[in-house]
Motif scaffolding. Sequence first.
Motif, PDB file in Angstrom:
ATOM      1  N   VAL A  14      43.670  -4.195 104.096  1.00  0.00           N
ATOM      2  CA  VAL A  14      42.268  -4.106 104.743  1.00  0.00           C
ATOM      3  C   VAL A  14      41.918  -5.024 105.491  1.00  0.00           C
ATOM      4  O   VAL A  14      41.442  -6.335 105.114  1.00  0.00           O
ATOM      5  N   PRO A  15      41.983  -5.047 106.766  1.00  0.00           N
ATOM      6  CA  PRO A  15      41.750  -6.039 107.526  1.00  0.00           C
ATOM      7  C   PRO A  15      40.125  -6.496 107.717  1.00  0.00           C
ATOM      8  O   PRO A  15      39.354  -5.613 107.584  1.00  0.00           O
ATOM      9  N   ASN A  16      39.931  -7.812 107.631  1.00  0.00           N
ATOM     10  CA  ASN A  16      38.607  -8.430 107.895  1.00  0.00           C
ATOM     11  C   ASN A  16      38.020  -8.328 108.976  1.00  0.00           C
ATOM     12  O   ASN A  16      36.714  -8.563 109.100  1.00  0.00           O
ATOM     13  N   HIS A  17      38.838  -8.017 110.101  1.00  0.00           N
ATOM     14  CA  HIS A  17      38.159  -7.700 111.407  1.00  0.00           C
ATOM     15  C   HIS A  17      38.535  -6.513 112.080  1.00  0.00           C
ATOM     16  O   HIS A  17      39.584  -6.206 112.366  1.00  0.00           O
ATOM     17  N   ARG A  18      37.976  -5.418 111.712  1.00  0.00           N
ATOM     18  CA  ARG A  18      38.333  -3.901 112.035  1.00  0.00           C
ATOM     19  C   ARG A  18      38.564  -3.935 113.555  1.00  0.00           C
ATOM     20  O   ARG A  18      39.659  -3.399 114.033  1.00  0.00           O
ATOM     21  N   LEU A  19      37.758  -4.420 114.351  1.00  0.00           N
ATOM     22  CA  LEU A  19      37.885  -4.279 115.944  1.00  0.00           C
ATOM     23  C   LEU A  19      39.174  -5.187 116.435  1.00  0.00           C
ATOM     24  O   LEU A  19      39.822  -4.625 117.308  1.00  0.00           O
ATOM     25  N   ARG A  20      39.195  -6.093 115.834  1.00  0.00           N
ATOM     26  CA  ARG A  20      40.157  -7.213 116.028  1.00  0.00           C
ATOM     27  C   ARG A  20      41.719  -6.432 115.710  1.00  0.00           C
ATOM     28  O   ARG A  20      42.899  -6.537 116.680  1.00  0.00           O
ATOM     29  N   TYR A  21      41.723  -6.078 114.625  1.00  0.00           N
ATOM     30  CA  TYR A  21      42.878  -5.062 114.503  1.00  0.00           C
ATOM     31  C   TYR A  21      43.387  -4.127 115.263  1.00  0.00           C
ATOM     32  O   TYR A  21      44.321  -3.710 115.622  1.00  0.00           O
ATOM     33  N   LEU A  22      42.220  -3.273 115.549  1.00  0.00           N
ATOM     34  CA  LEU A  22      42.217  -2.119 116.337  1.00  0.00           C
ATOM     35  C   LEU A  22      42.765  -2.753 117.862  1.00  0.00           C
ATOM     36  O   LEU A  22      43.773  -1.935 118.449  1.00  0.00           O
ATOM     37  N   GLY A  23      42.445  -3.494 118.230  1.00  0.00           N
ATOM     38  CA  GLY A  23      42.787  -4.283 119.531  1.00  0.00           C
ATOM     39  C   GLY A  23      44.036  -4.768 119.553  1.00  0.00           C
ATOM     40  O   GLY A  23      44.972  -4.252 120.430  1.00  0.00           O
ATOM     41  N   ILE A 173      53.910   0.482 113.855  1.00  0.00           N
ATOM     42  CA  ILE A 173      52.997  -0.566 114.319  1.00  0.00           C
ATOM     43  C   ILE A 173      52.159  -1.348 113.506  1.00  0.00           C
ATOM     44  O   ILE A 173      52.184  -2.532 113.454  1.00  0.00           O
ATOM     45  N   GLY A 174      51.535  -0.758 112.401  1.00  0.00           N
ATOM     46  CA  GLY A 174      50.936  -1.502 111.385  1.00  0.00           C
ATOM     47  C   GLY A 174      51.746  -2.252 110.620  1.00  0.00           C
ATOM     48  O   GLY A 174      51.534  -3.446 110.306  1.00  0.00           O
ATOM     49  N   PHE A 175      53.179  -1.693 110.168  1.00  0.00           N
ATOM     50  CA  PHE A 175      54.038  -2.479 109.444  1.00  0.00           C
ATOM     51  C   PHE A 175      54.328  -3.666 110.390  1.00  0.00           C
ATOM     52  O   PHE A 175      54.392  -4.784 109.606  1.00  0.00           O
ATOM     53  N   SER A 176      54.567  -3.633 111.338  1.00  0.00           N
ATOM     54  CA  SER A 176      54.660  -4.877 112.328  1.00  0.00           C
ATOM     55  C   SER A 176      53.667  -5.785 112.320  1.00  0.00           C
ATOM     56  O   SER A 176      53.899  -7.089 112.035  1.00  0.00           O
ATOM     57  N   ILE A 177      52.445  -5.337 112.340  1.00  0.00           N
ATOM     58  CA  ILE A 177      51.254  -6.118 112.580  1.00  0.00           C
ATOM     59  C   ILE A 177      51.163  -6.859 111.130  1.00  0.00           C
ATOM     60  O   ILE A 177      50.936  -8.140 111.274  1.00  0.00           O
ATOM     61  N   GLN A 178      51.461  -6.264 110.168  1.00  0.00           N
ATOM     62  CA  GLN A 178      51.027  -6.752 108.741  1.00  0.00           C
ATOM     63  C   GLN A 178      52.299  -7.757 108.361  1.00  0.00           C
ATOM     64  O   GLN A 178      52.062  -8.604 107.519  1.00  0.00           O
ATOM     65  N   LYS A 179      53.366  -7.218 108.519  1.00  0.00           N
ATOM     66  CA  LYS A 179      54.631  -7.746 107.827  1.00  0.00           C
ATOM     67  C   LYS A 179      55.189  -8.994 108.570  1.00  0.00           C
ATOM     68  O   LYS A 179      56.075  -9.715 108.029  1.00  0.00           O
ATOM     69  N   LEU A 180      55.117  -8.862 109.856  1.00  0.00           N
ATOM     70  CA  LEU A 180      55.846  -9.759 110.857  1.00  0.00           C
ATOM     71  C   LEU A 180      54.719 -10.761 111.371  1.00  0.00           C
ATOM     72  O   LEU A 180      55.115 -11.692 112.094  1.00  0.00           O
ATOM     73  N   GLY A 181      53.571 -10.794 110.731  1.00  0.00           N
ATOM     74  CA  GLY A 181      52.816 -12.213 111.046  1.00  0.00           C
ATOM     75  C   GLY A 181      51.768 -11.904 111.970  1.00  0.00           C
ATOM     76  O   GLY A 181      51.192 -13.116 112.449  1.00  0.00           O
ATOM     77  N   PHE A 182      51.800 -10.741 112.895  1.00  0.00           N
ATOM     78  CA  PHE A 182      50.867 -10.463 114.056  1.00  0.00           C
ATOM     79  C   PHE A 182      49.402 -10.635 113.791  1.00  0.00           C
ATOM     80  O   PHE A 182      48.637 -11.274 114.459  1.00  0.00           O
ATOM     81  N   ALA A 183      49.196 -10.016 112.360  1.00  0.00           N
ATOM     82  CA  ALA A 183      47.917 -10.210 112.103  1.00  0.00           C
ATOM     83  C   ALA A 183      47.360 -11.350 111.659  1.00  0.00           C
ATOM     84  O   ALA A 183      46.386 -12.011 112.056  1.00  0.00           O
ATOM     85  N   LYS A 184      48.090 -12.170 110.845  1.00  0.00           N
ATOM     86  CA  LYS A 184      47.662 -13.860 110.656  1.00  0.00           C
ATOM     87  C   LYS A 184      47.591 -14.537 111.992  1.00  0.00           C
ATOM     88  O   LYS A 184      46.508 -15.258 111.989  1.00  0.00           O
ATOM     89  N   ALA A 185      48.594 -14.500 112.973  1.00  0.00           N
ATOM     90  CA  ALA A 185      48.423 -15.057 114.300  1.00  0.00           C
ATOM     91  C   ALA A 185      47.375 -14.877 114.819  1.00  0.00           C
ATOM     92  O   ALA A 185      46.728 -15.551 115.724  1.00  0.00           O
ATOM     93  N   CYS A 186      46.608 -13.588 114.646  1.00  0.00           N
ATOM     94  CA  CYS A 186      45.442 -13.116 115.290  1.00  0.00           C
ATOM     95  C   CYS A 186      44.058 -13.456 114.416  1.00  0.00           C
ATOM     96  O   CYS A 186      42.964 -12.957 114.718  1.00  0.00           O
ATOM     97  N   GLY A 187      44.343 -14.043 113.348  1.00  0.00           N
ATOM     98  CA  GLY A 187      43.373 -14.567 112.654  1.00  0.00           C
ATOM     99  C   GLY A 187      42.710 -13.421 111.575  1.00  0.00           C
ATOM    100  O   GLY A 187      41.670 -13.387 111.365  1.00  0.00           O
ATOM    101  N   ILE A 188      43.681 -12.329 111.595  1.00  0.00           N
ATOM    102  CA  ILE A 188      43.150 -11.240 110.778  1.00  0.00           C
ATOM    103  C   ILE A 188      44.158 -11.308 109.278  1.00  0.00           C
ATOM    104  O   ILE A 188      45.030 -11.472 108.989  1.00  0.00           O
ATOM    105  N   CYS A 189      43.061 -11.098 108.266  1.00  0.00           N
ATOM    106  CA  CYS A 189      43.385 -11.283 106.744  1.00  0.00           C
ATOM    107  C   CYS A 189      43.511 -10.007 106.258  1.00  0.00           C
ATOM    108  O   CYS A 189      42.581  -9.200 106.389  1.00  0.00           O
ATOM    109  N   ASN A 190      44.013  -9.886 105.110  1.00  0.00           N
ATOM    110  CA  ASN A 190      43.961  -8.604 104.214  1.00  0.00           C
ATOM    111  C   ASN A 190      42.944  -8.839 103.172  1.00  0.00           C
ATOM    112  O   ASN A 190      43.037  -9.956 102.248  1.00  0.00           O
ATOM    113  N   LYS A 191      41.557  -8.009 103.231  1.00  0.00           N
ATOM    114  CA  LYS A 191      40.609  -8.511 102.212  1.00  0.00           C
ATOM    115  C   LYS A 191      40.993  -8.012 100.918  1.00  0.00           C
ATOM    116  O   LYS A 191      40.276  -8.536  99.970  1.00  0.00           O
TER     117      LYS A 191
END
Length: 202
Positions: A14-23, A173-191
């Motif tokens: 569950v991303p802590n930044h919805r719009l950032r995750y969607l972007g 797409i989500g798998f890559s974002i979450q598991k390959l570090g893209f989310a973390k690199a963009c400051g998105i965390c799992n709530k």
Amino acid sequence: MLSRHFFQEDLAFVPNHRLRYLGLSVACLGIAFILGIIGLYLMPESVTHWTKQKFGLMSWLENVHLGPVFDNDLFIFNWVLHPYFGAIYFMQARMAGYKFFTGVLFTALVSTFFWEYGLEAFVEVPSIQDLICTPTLGPLVGEIFYHTSQRLQQPSKMPKFFVGCALFFLDFIGFSIQKLGFAKACGICNKNAIYQENTPKC
């Protein structure tokens, strides 16, 4: 002494930044679209029904002007791949934390303007079947994908490899974002994640 807190990878993301995750999802979809159009362009014309000699801006303008029309694509393209990718589009909004109908709107916008009247229009007249089935069947399949992925991300005895493959299929797409570090690199965390006390949060 630190209390026994730990990062639980099995909990649903569950991303802590919805719009950032969607972007970020839109950016990844853009890359996937470009790779997809290249892959389809390289396929035989008998499969895609694309005329490779006719490709470019003038072709896009002409195709947009002529469309939409009923296409003669293979069954697997119209009734399997388009609903599947519609589900992938839908998953981006749902995984970002948006409700079902927002996901439907997002799917319609992406499938119509990013793909059908976007990249694909460079080589093909927009398709009536695709304009209908992708934003309608896609969200229905996508909602099943969403709830299945949520269940798979709960602690279970299923092999990690099987779970990973299933999650990749349901939302690559989500798998890559979450598991390959893209989310973390963009400051998105799992709530839903639990951190050690000395681990800084995003």
